[in-house]
Motif scaffolding. Structure first.
Motif: not given
Length: 625
Positions: A155-156, A179, A215-218, A260
């Motif tokens: 995640n970012t 994502i 926050r982006v989860y991937y 990312w």
């Protein structure tokens, strides 16, 4: 044949086929792990290829040995449990198996002036309102790397200042990387995807001047580079000679969003970045900045946290995974850290002795090392790349001269590319032209000015298209070599035009100081140089950067009178140039687009020549008027 013999024959045939099938896969050439080979099974026989385009038949010789068709000198391949041994030309060359399937990554459609650009290219390269509405001030990237499957999960955290009010913004992540969710204040946000662009909808208007984060989860399998295409990035998955993971991500041009989630536009560098990477505990991860924390995790895993305290290009954020040996040193109050494969420790120590003289020269001509808080790291990797404060040098093997050249080039990017960075890939020459010229400066320091001129002469330009690319489309795939070769020739020509090394290097140091940790355009640098030099250099830059024309000094002689002018130039081109009139010394001429003349009693055809060593021009004799 009786029934028993027939059954035995069938069983042996099945065993041989199963064994042959186990040979299929992707192999790396251990002397140069970037080179890969593929073996595939086709119609009950094996086929071999290095480039993926031409698979050659492999003829069985008994046991686990095969002869590759038409290869000269003859190549015999022998398979063992974990590798392929190539016997050729009296040598035996190990190739480790790195993948159970034949795998030659292929680049997606290549956008350029010839192939044209699409909406996907605009979404990738343009600073649209959905990007310019926010300014990233901090990233925290957390990612776990799974070498066995070539996959990532993480995640970012993206923290930003709001430049203009918005309810929707764009982040970027390649479409092959799914994502899982986007979280804002504990709430899952809606989003849509178009190619590699992700459009995130917020529940309410985000006001101008506010500071916020999401926050982006991937997860996914990031692309692997097509090594036949320049600037096609991705993750390189290899093994060292002990069979341990040796991997690296390189994404200049292709962009950090291939592995990312981030705002993948060159104009926006985060003020600071935390990089948390989890890897199997039999290897280490080395990233940018300072190692802040290292934690052993359950399941034979290790977490390392690296903090970057300066602005950084997204494409510089990296991981380097290997079974590294490490040693350190200092240069004044700058820490120097070296990471190499254990088998190359002696070579790395030799290389480290060349670092301080190089840094001394670069600091003399460009100014202080830009990232002192984060230190300086030189890392053995698969591919050379200027990752900020963590310079990747490729393998510590091979020709020492080439290894030195690579080091000079990649470290020079700490100034040209990392400290002062382009806003758009169309201005790529600002990075590569100056870094290539830094190589010649090191030759000048080490071997003298004449040796530097010879090195410069070897930089042959193609001149198939202008060095300035197309803006707003992430124009990467064009005649890239000219931004290196022609770029450094143009910079040296500028130095010769100024005819004042004190001024020239004052300007270079001034660029590094006045644009430190900023993104710039070619136009800004042109204007800066013209102002500091107190010269109108617009036509000079237009000529060399925006056309493929090489200026021609046209001339003819009448008695002791030399007539001269510029041909093949843009309007208003007035660059001075040195010529030899009497076979003894060079003097300046000041040609324009119309004929001018000079009279000298020493004028001789056989001794007249233009200083092409120091000026990127051609000479053309014309008939007398």
């Amino acid at each position: 044949m009786n029934i028993r013999m027939m059954i035995l024959f069938l069983l042996l045939a099945q065993f041989a086929k199963a064994q042959q099938s186990s040979f299929a896969g992707t192999y790396q050439f251990n002397l140069n792990p970037i080179r890969i080979f593929a073996v595939k099974e086709e119609n009950d026989s094996l086929r071999f290829s290095e480039n993926g385009k031409n698979f050659l038949t492999m003829f069985p010789l008994g046991g686990n040995k095969y002869r590759i068709d038409v290869v000269k000198p003859e190549a015999i391949v022998e398979f063992t449990k974990s590798k392929m041994i190539v016997h050729q030309g009296g040598g035996d060359y190990d190739c480790l198996k790195i993948w159970d399937m034949p795998n030659f990554p292929k680049a997606k459609r290549i956008p350029n002036r010839k192939n044209g650009f699409t909406r996907a290219d605009t979404l990738r390269g343009k600073l649209s309102p959905l990007r310019s509405c926010y300014d990233v001030i901090y990233y925290h990237l957390t990612v776990e790397v799974f070498p066995a499957t070539h996959t990532l999960q993480g995640n970012t955290l993206i923290r930003f200042n709001t430049v203009s009010p918005f309810r929707e913004l764009q982040v970027d992540l390649y479409e092959n990387m799914p994502i899982d969710s986007i979280i804002y204040k504990g709430q899952s946000l809606k989003y849509t995807r178009e190619f590699d662009a992700v459009f995130v909808q917020f529940p309410a208007l985000i006001p101008k001047g506010s500071k916020d984060e999401f926050r982006v989860y991937y997860h996914g399998q990031p692309q692997e580079p097509d090594m036949t295409v320049g600037m096609n990035g991705g993750v390189l998955w290899r093994k060292d000679t002990s069979g341990k993971t040796f991997a690296q991500v390189v994404m200049q041009g292709s962009g950090a969003s291939l592995w990312w989630p981030n705002k993948d536009h060159l104009s926006d560098e985060s003020d600071s970045t935390l990089i948390s990477v989890i890897v199997p505990d039999d290897v280490q991860n080395i990233s940018n900045g300072r190692l802040r924390n290292k934690v052993n995790l359950p399941g034979n895993r290790t977490l390392t946290e690296w903090f970057v305290s300066y602005p950084i290009n997204n494409y510089n954020v990296t991981f380097n995974i290997g079974d590294y040996a490490h040693f350190s040193d200092t240069y004044g109050d700058l820490t120097l850290d070296y990471y190499c494969l254990p088998t190359h420790l002696e070579r790395a120590r030799w290389l480290s002795t060349k670092v301080k003289p190089m840094l001394e020269q670069f600091e003399k001509h460009f100014g202080p090392y830009p990232f002192k808080r984060d230190g300086f790291k030189l890392i053995e990797t698969l591919h050379a790349m200027e990752h900020q404060s963590a310079v990747a040098l490729g393998g510590f093997y091979g020709d020492t001269t080439e290894l030195m050249r690579l080091m000079w080039h990649e470290v020079a990017h700490e100034w040209w590319g990392n400290n002062v960075s382009m806003k758009d890939f169309a201005d790529f020459w600002l990075h590569e032209g100056f870094a290539t010229y830094a190589e010649k400066m090191m030759v000048e320091y080490k071997d003298g000015y004449e040796a530097a001129l010879k090195a410069l002469e070897r930089e042959k330009a193609d001149n198939k298209e202008p060095m300035i690319g197309e803006y707003d489309v992430n124009h990467v795939f064009y005649n890239l070599y000219d931004v290196y070769s022609k770029g450094c020739r143009v910079i040296h020509t500028l130095r010769s035009v100024l005819n004042n090394d004190t001024l020239f290097f004052d300007i270079l140091r001034g660029i590094q100081k006045d644009f430190a940790c900023k993104t710039v355009t070619t136009q800004e640098i042109e204007t800066y140089i013209s102002k500091k030099a107190n010269m109108d250099l617009r036509a000079f830059f237009d000529q060399y950067l925006r056309t493929i024309k090489v200026p021609e000094l046209a001339y003819y002689m009448e008695g002791n009178e030399l007539h001269y002018k510029w041909n093949n130039t843009v309007p208003g081109f007035k660059m001075p140039v040195k010529v030899m009139l009497d076979n003894e010394m060079y003097v300046f001429l000041y040609p324009e687009n119309d004929w001018k003349s000079i009279t000298t009693k020493y004028l001789k055809e056989k001794s007249f020549k233009v200083d092409k060593d120091n000026f990127y021009v051609e000479l053309k004799k014309e008939k007398a008027r």
